[in-house]
Design a protein around this motif. Structure first.
Motif, short mmCIF file in Angstrom:
data_model
loop_
_atom_site.label_atom_id
_atom_site.label_comp_id
_atom_site.label_asym_id
_atom_site.label_seq_id
_atom_site.Cartn_x
_atom_site.Cartn_y
_atom_site.Cartn_z
N ARG A 399 28.45 23.11 -13.71
CA ARG A 399 28.27 21.80 -14.33
C ARG A 399 28.73 20.68 -13.39
NH1 ARG A 399 27.36 19.45 -19.18
NH2 ARG A 399 28.42 17.49 -19.61
N GLY A 400 27.86 19.67 -13.21
CA GLY A 400 28.17 18.53 -12.38
C GLY A 400 27.76 18.68 -10.94
N TYR A 401 27.35 19.88 -10.53
CA TYR A 401 26.91 20.10 -9.15
C TYR A 401 25.42 19.75 -9.01
CZ TYR A 401 31.23 22.26 -7.52
OH TYR A 401 32.54 22.48 -7.13
N ALA A 402 25.00 19.59 -7.78
CA ALA A 402 23.60 19.26 -7.49
C ALA A 402 22.68 20.37 -7.98
CB ALA A 402 23.42 19.04 -6.00
N GLY A 403 21.53 19.97 -8.48
CA GLY A 403 20.54 20.92 -8.96
C GLY A 403 19.69 21.47 -7.82
N ASP A 404 20.35 22.07 -6.83
CA ASP A 404 19.70 22.70 -5.68
C ASP A 404 19.85 24.20 -5.82
OD1 ASP A 404 19.45 20.09 -4.77
OD2 ASP A 404 21.09 20.24 -3.33
N VAL A 405 18.73 24.89 -5.83
CA VAL A 405 18.74 26.32 -6.17
C VAL A 405 17.92 27.11 -5.16
CG1 VAL A 405 18.23 28.03 -7.97
CG2 VAL A 405 18.84 25.68 -8.62
N LEU A 406 18.42 28.29 -4.83
CA LEU A 406 17.69 29.25 -4.03
C LEU A 406 17.49 30.50 -4.87
CD1 LEU A 406 16.83 29.10 -1.00
CD2 LEU A 406 18.78 30.54 -0.48
N VAL A 407 16.24 30.96 -4.96
CA VAL A 407 15.92 32.21 -5.67
C VAL A 407 15.42 33.20 -4.63
CG1 VAL A 407 14.54 33.29 -7.48
CG2 VAL A 407 15.34 30.92 -7.76
N VAL A 408 16.07 34.38 -4.58
CA VAL A 408 15.73 35.35 -3.54
C VAL A 408 15.43 36.71 -4.16
CG1 VAL A 408 17.03 34.18 -1.74
CG2 VAL A 408 18.18 35.87 -3.16
N ASP A 409 14.69 37.52 -3.42
CA ASP A 409 14.25 38.84 -3.89
C ASP A 409 15.24 39.92 -3.50
OD1 ASP A 409 11.79 38.20 -5.21
OD2 ASP A 409 10.88 37.91 -3.24
N GLY A 410 16.46 39.84 -4.01
CA GLY A 410 17.42 40.88 -3.71
C GLY A 410 18.83 40.33 -3.73
N ASP A 411 19.77 41.25 -3.64
CA ASP A 411 21.19 40.92 -3.68
C ASP A 411 21.65 40.47 -2.30
OD1 ASP A 411 23.94 40.87 -3.80
OD2 ASP A 411 24.18 42.93 -4.53
N PRO A 412 22.01 39.19 -2.11
CA PRO A 412 22.43 38.71 -0.79
C PRO A 412 23.76 39.30 -0.33
CG PRO A 412 22.74 37.00 -2.44
CD PRO A 412 22.01 38.11 -3.12
N LEU A 413 24.53 39.87 -1.25
CA LEU A 413 25.78 40.51 -0.86
C LEU A 413 25.53 41.90 -0.29
CD1 LEU A 413 28.10 39.43 -3.81
CD2 LEU A 413 27.69 38.28 -1.62
N ALA A 414 24.42 42.51 -0.68
CA ALA A 414 24.04 43.81 -0.13
C ALA A 414 23.17 43.64 1.11
CB ALA A 414 23.30 44.63 -1.17
N ASP A 415 22.34 42.59 1.12
CA ASP A 415 21.45 42.34 2.24
C ASP A 415 21.31 40.83 2.44
OD1 ASP A 415 19.49 42.20 4.17
OD2 ASP A 415 17.84 42.78 2.83
N PRO A 416 22.17 40.23 3.28
CA PRO A 416 22.06 38.79 3.52
C PRO A 416 20.71 38.36 4.07
CG PRO A 416 24.17 39.62 4.33
CD PRO A 416 23.34 40.82 3.98
N GLY A 417 19.94 39.29 4.58
CA GLY A 417 18.63 38.97 5.12
C GLY A 417 17.68 38.37 4.10
N VAL A 418 17.92 38.61 2.80
CA VAL A 418 17.04 38.04 1.78
C VAL A 418 17.12 36.51 1.79
CG1 VAL A 418 17.17 40.10 0.33
CG2 VAL A 418 18.75 38.19 -0.10
N LEU A 419 18.22 35.96 2.33
CA LEU A 419 18.38 34.51 2.36
C LEU A 419 17.41 33.84 3.32
CD1 LEU A 419 22.29 34.39 2.50
CD2 LEU A 419 20.85 33.98 0.50
N THR A 420 16.85 34.61 4.24
CA THR A 420 15.90 34.04 5.21
C THR A 420 14.50 33.96 4.64
OG1 THR A 420 15.31 36.17 6.21
CG2 THR A 420 17.27 35.05 7.08
N ARG A 421 14.28 34.55 3.45
CA ARG A 421 12.95 34.60 2.86
C ARG A 421 13.01 34.15 1.40
NH1 ARG A 421 14.22 39.32 5.26
NH2 ARG A 421 14.53 40.34 3.25
N PRO A 422 13.35 32.89 1.13
CA PRO A 422 13.47 32.47 -0.27
C PRO A 422 12.15 32.60 -1.02
CG PRO A 422 13.52 30.58 1.21
CD PRO A 422 13.60 31.79 2.06
N ALA A 423 12.26 33.10 -2.25
CA ALA A 423 11.08 33.17 -3.11
C ALA A 423 10.79 31.81 -3.73
CB ALA A 423 11.29 34.22 -4.22
N HIS A 424 11.84 31.08 -4.10
CA HIS A 424 11.70 29.74 -4.65
C HIS A 424 12.85 28.87 -4.13
CE1 HIS A 424 8.67 30.97 -7.60
NE2 HIS A 424 9.43 32.02 -7.87
#
Length: 437
Positions: A399-424
């Motif tokens: 609450r109160g934070y910027a409405g900036d969102v990344l949606v990714v196809d996988g768990d970034p804690l298991a595979d940070p590589g999903v952060l390079t390919r955002p779905a949305h």
């Protein structure tokens, strides 16, 4: 020769013309004109319909697995409610219940992970196209590493007026460097420096460049202590400013309430920069243990730009390729040592020249250097947000934070590589077309 008798830079008369020129160079003027003209965009909504220039959008993100980088907490079947570009509620669907508004656009994230937009703490954004690519790659906030003609200040204004077109930006203006080159043409107030035989080195000249930056609205100041690694004819271990000169830059920036980021490579250069009082050390491949201890004591940030150094190894130039192969393992060890000592780290790609690297790749390299996945993620969320002075509004979905969102196809804690390919990607409540993988 010096510039000590030159009057202070104009904060009004010159600023409008200088920044209008920067906007033209960056191509932001055309984007802004299109955004406010209902007839300009085919099928686009008029400005009034989208809530007015600069106002964020309304959106509900439903059904994904929400990750909070600050705590590491994971929430299944989560809902994030954004109105006016700001998060109003975030949590499990069961907990939020009827707090989810009706009649608001919905982004369905079932089977995917949801986390805050990322922060690129060192990027060179010279054009509206580069700014748009940065957002599409997941960088919804950023800090400029300087531009030649104040284009980053124009991009910052674009981000304020049409947030889906550019990251929220901390601009650095023009580089404080011995040889300004064509940057002397960026502002009439810089013209007296052309008379200096030895370049921008005297306390008066250094102060002048800082003051012009601040008069044009820079949020931070960028300088260097070493030559560049990306030019084969330069030696990155050669020092160009000493401790006294760096101190003069820092003092001038502080008088305007701003911090300094410093391009650096050699251990002596890094130490001189840190003890001069810089806010963050950039690159820093050969930073030593004594300097890291000093950074921890002072709270100086380390932005290693691993992406840029790794990129040198792929250069067709043999000198640059050898630098990349040599520097990258050294820098990775420095990153891990900094993390273990408690030096704050920030992710930055050092993207420039039209190619925008995903800042998620920097998180991958931080992890490869030895940081746990959550800590690596923090360098591009909560950690970098603190460096930019945005710790209370960026880096989390709460609450109160910027409405900036990344949606990714996988768990970034298991595979940070999903952060390079955002779905949305969502920027200030507006859905943005993600960059194709």
């Amino acid at each position: 020769m010096c510039v000590e008798n030159t009057p202070p830079p104009s904060g009004r008369l010159t600023r409008r013309g200088v920044l209008a020129g920067a906007a033209a160079l960056a191509g932001t003027s055309a984007v802004l004109a299109q955004a406010v003209s209902p007839a300009a965009a085919s099928g686009g909504a008029p400005e009034a319909a989208r809530g007015g220039a600069g106002r964020g959008g309304d959106l509900v993100v439903k059904g994904g697995t929400l990750l909070d980088p600050a705590t590491g907490e994971v929430t299944e079947d989560a809902v994030v409610v954004i109105t006016g570009g700001v998060v109003r509620a975030a949590g499990s669907r069961a907990r939020l219940g009827n707090r989810v508004p009706s009649g608001v656009p919905v982004l369905r994230a079932h089977g995917r992970w949801v986390l805050p937009g990322l922060v690129d703490a060192h990027i060179h954004l010279n054009t509206a196209a580069e700014a748009r690519d940065a957002v599409r790659n997941g960088a919804t906030s950023a800090r400029s590493g300087s531009t030649n003609f104040f284009q980053d200040i124009a991009v910052r204004e674009l981000a304020r007026q049409v947030p889906e077109q550019a990251p929220r930006l901390r601009a650095a203006g023009v580089f404080v460097t011995p040889d300004l080159g064509d940057t002397l043409l960026a502002d009439p107030e810089l013209a007296p420096l052309a008379r200096l035989r030895d370049g921008v080195r005297s306390p008066e000249a250094l102060r002048r460049v800082v003051e012009v930056n601040l008069a044009r609205g820079a949020d931070t100041v960028k300088t260097r202590v070493n030559e560049r690694a990306g030019l084969p004819e330069q030696d990155p271990l050669t020092q160009v400013y000493d401790h006294e000169q760096l101190s003069a830059i820092v003092a001038a920036a502080r008088r305007g309430g701003k911090g300094v980021l410093c391009h650096s490579y050699s251990e002596k250069g890094c130490h001189d920069a840190v003890t001069a009082g810089i806010r963050s050390l950039e690159h820093g491949a050969f930073v030593g243990e004594r300097t890291l201890h000093e950074m921890r004591r002072r709270g100086t940030y380390f932005t290693p730009t691993l992406t840029a150094i790794a990129g040198l190894a792929d250069s067709p130039d043999p000198v640059l390729a050898e630098r990349g192969r040599t520097y990258l393992p050294v820098l990775k060890r420095a990153v891990l040592a900094a993390h273990e000592l408690g030096v704050p780290l920030a992710a930055g790609t050092d993207s420039s020249g039209g190619a925008v690297d995903p800042v998620g790749g920097e998180v991958v390299l931080m992890h490869a250097a030895g940081l746990p996945a959550l800590d690596a993620l923090r360098t591009a969320t909560t950690g970098a947000a603190q460096l930019l002075g945005l710790g209370s509004t960026v880096g989390r979905l709460a609450r109160g934070y910027a409405g900036d969102v990344l949606v990714v196809d996988g768990d970034p804690l298991a595979d940070p590589g999903v952060l390079t390919r955002p779905a949305h990607v969502v920027r200030a409540g507006f859905q943005v077309q993600a960059q194709a993988a």
